[in-house]
Design an enzyme around this catalytic site. Sequence first.
Site, PDB file in Angstrom:
ATOM      1  N   GLU A  49       0.829  -1.337   0.006  1.00  0.00           N
ATOM      2  CA  GLU A  49       0.000   0.275  -0.088  1.00  0.00           C
ATOM      3  C   GLU A  49       0.877   1.029   0.137  1.00  0.00           C
ATOM      4  O   GLU A  49       1.819   1.306   0.855  1.00  0.00           O
ATOM      5  CB  GLU A  49      -0.854   0.206   1.187  1.00  0.00           C
ATOM      6  CG  GLU A  49      -1.847   1.281   1.374  1.00  0.00           C
ATOM      7  CD  GLU A  49      -2.539   1.508   2.376  1.00  0.00           C
ATOM      8  OE1 GLU A  49      -2.192   0.839   3.466  1.00  0.00           O
ATOM      9  OE2 GLU A  49      -3.703   2.204   2.613  1.00  0.00           O
ATOM     10  N   ARG A 275       6.498 -12.616   9.434  1.00  0.00           N
ATOM     11  CA  ARG A 275       7.022 -11.253   9.110  1.00  0.00           C
ATOM     12  C   ARG A 275       8.493 -11.299   9.891  1.00  0.00           C
ATOM     13  O   ARG A 275       8.614 -11.873  10.619  1.00  0.00           O
ATOM     14  CB  ARG A 275       6.158 -10.043   9.427  1.00  0.00           C
ATOM     15  CG  ARG A 275       5.745  -9.959  10.833  1.00  0.00           C
ATOM     16  CD  ARG A 275       5.289  -8.561  11.428  1.00  0.00           C
ATOM     17  NE  ARG A 275       5.228  -7.599  10.172  1.00  0.00           N
ATOM     18  CZ  ARG A 275       3.936  -7.197   9.846  1.00  0.00           C
ATOM     19  NH1 ARG A 275       2.947  -7.384  10.475  1.00  0.00           N
ATOM     20  NH2 ARG A 275       3.863  -6.314   8.825  1.00  0.00           N
ATOM     21  N   LYS A 285       4.712   0.236  10.383  1.00  0.00           N
ATOM     22  CA  LYS A 285       4.779   1.578   9.783  1.00  0.00           C
ATOM     23  C   LYS A 285       4.644   2.880  10.650  1.00  0.00           C
ATOM     24  O   LYS A 285       4.972   3.905  10.487  1.00  0.00           O
ATOM     25  CB  LYS A 285       3.916   1.551   8.620  1.00  0.00           C
ATOM     26  CG  LYS A 285       4.183   0.774   7.226  1.00  0.00           C
ATOM     27  CD  LYS A 285       3.371   1.005   6.340  1.00  0.00           C
ATOM     28  CE  LYS A 285       3.609   0.247   4.986  1.00  0.00           C
ATOM     29  NZ  LYS A 285       2.572   0.418   3.920  1.00  0.00           N
TER      30      LYS A 285
END
Length: 573
Positions: A49, A275, A285
Amino acid sequence: MSENCNCNCGNNDNVNPNRESLDFVRQIVADDCASGKWGGRVATRFPPEPNGYLHIGHAKSIVLNSGIAQEFAGSFNLRFDDTNPVKEEDEYVQSIMADVRWLGGDWQDRLFFASDYFQQMYDWAVELIRKGKAYVDDLTPEEIRQYRGTLTEPGRPSPYRDRSVEENLDLFERMKKGEFANGARVLRAKIDMASNNLNLRDPIMYRILHATHHRTGDKWCIYPMYDWAHGLEDSIEKITHSICTLEFENHRPLYDWFLDQLDGVFHPQQIEFARLNLTYTVMSKRKLLQLVTEKHVNGWDDPRMPTVSGMRRRGYSPECIRSFCKKVGVAKFNSTVDVALLEHCVRAELNKTSSRYMAVLDPVKVVITNYPEGQSEYLDAVNNPEDASAGNRKVPFGREIYIEREDFMEDAPKKFFRLTPGREVRLRYAYFITCQEVIKDATGNIVEIRCTYDPATRGGDSPDGRKVKSTIHWVSVADNVKAEVRMYDHLFAKPDPEDVPEGQTFLNSINPESLKVINNAVLEPELGKLPAGTRVQFERLGYFCVDPDSTPARKVFNLTINLRDTWAKEQVK
RNA sequence: UGGGGAAUAGUGUAACGGUAGCACUAAUGACUCUGACUCAUUCAGUCUAGGUUCGAAUCCUAGUUCCCCAGCCA
């Protein structure tokens, strides 16, 4: 008869009877290849994104996805999952493209945007409404939350759940036309309000967002939610293996449900892996954004950041990041990798590829008393002992030189091999010198060291074969360039920055010494000629690179990573 | 006290019923015109308890611990 596949995945029994160990994702791909599940085709994608900069965790995903495509003779797409205009910006798509490319992710001509599929997604939503599988809900966000139930209690159906197909069609079209305010209505899938998986309790497919999209502008005012959109994007692109992180495991039933409701669509397989987490850093983020906006660091590309752009500026090469990603492996265990492994990969790569130079970060002057006044000369130096093709260079030498302050000790312990009164050491590529005298100022600081040299040792070898215990680096006083050197350390002082007392946040873990600026470093002249981005080794110190802040008048260097230093460890004891 | 995942040296990751291996870290030594690199050696592991089996990290049962899920974020 063995099942072979025609790609170079290592699954060809004739060629490689002992199938090399593959991670679980590659095993699935190899098995699918062997069974012909997708007609032998492999298609992966990286679907960011565009709402922030890429970090080392994304790098792991990029290396995984593009690597699999490469190894199995498949294709790799870069697709921006731009379904939320309020968070997304073109600045981010630009930086992401640059970072993916830099890392070696090659999407060739397959650059895609979810926003290009909005019409198709809309048409499919209409199909679902027609099939009675989706409905427009007028509940407020708060009510929807209440109706959803909890982890242990089932939800309740919305009073709008059984609207007629005609009414739903009409309402949905009017949502699209912009007749309603943000949040007034949503389109939901009609699945199961009692499901143990909350994602299946009539998930929202579309919300109303009167916002300008970075690519479609004001064309749309309804935007698809991730769960509805993502599988469709994969399907449109005929992705075979849709690889994502563990937190989407709970979403897989929904991913599959949507694709199952639609007629004749391609249905990829979603696979989830853990992850990446790293010690001494944060990866979310949100937190990285906070570090930037609250100015705890100097932007997304601050060399202390775990962002791809930060690591690039720090001097990491794409190769070392790739080799790191390969070494950490791929699994489903939620792990935290020691940042020392990353640093090892950086050193290993830079050791092979970077040219050596001499630089003195904390200079103290040495006068060679028996070297003729006014004389100077150039000495030969090897650029990279690991790579003969890197060649040689000349380094200016004279009667006065700088050495590293910590390479001299007046009262040296037994294990200190460097310069000390009465001891002979080698100046790298130059001469043997012996310390004769130390000159101090009124406060006792050493301001000058007086040495004698042996002219017969020119180049650094003694004809009589005598040995010295150490070799130290130096820079000519008469011929050098000054520079700023930024010494970086871990951004956080603890392995786990989140490990803080009640009431504190990860910000309290910030390492106050993560950046130390040296303003008076002296470098050998060659170093002044290098363009921004050049990665070098300062002999005996570490790997450094030229920062873009450099001007023709003043170079700025970033410490990429120090050399391993057993003497420093010895001192700690 | 719902559902979904995961547990192998300090860290990460292999072993797919048949000798628990590799990498990083740490320690020690050799080499060295970088106390780097390289090389060698060492320390160190199957979450727990039962069971199946000639044989279990692997299969079964029970438990423990950790992660994820109640955004109109992705």
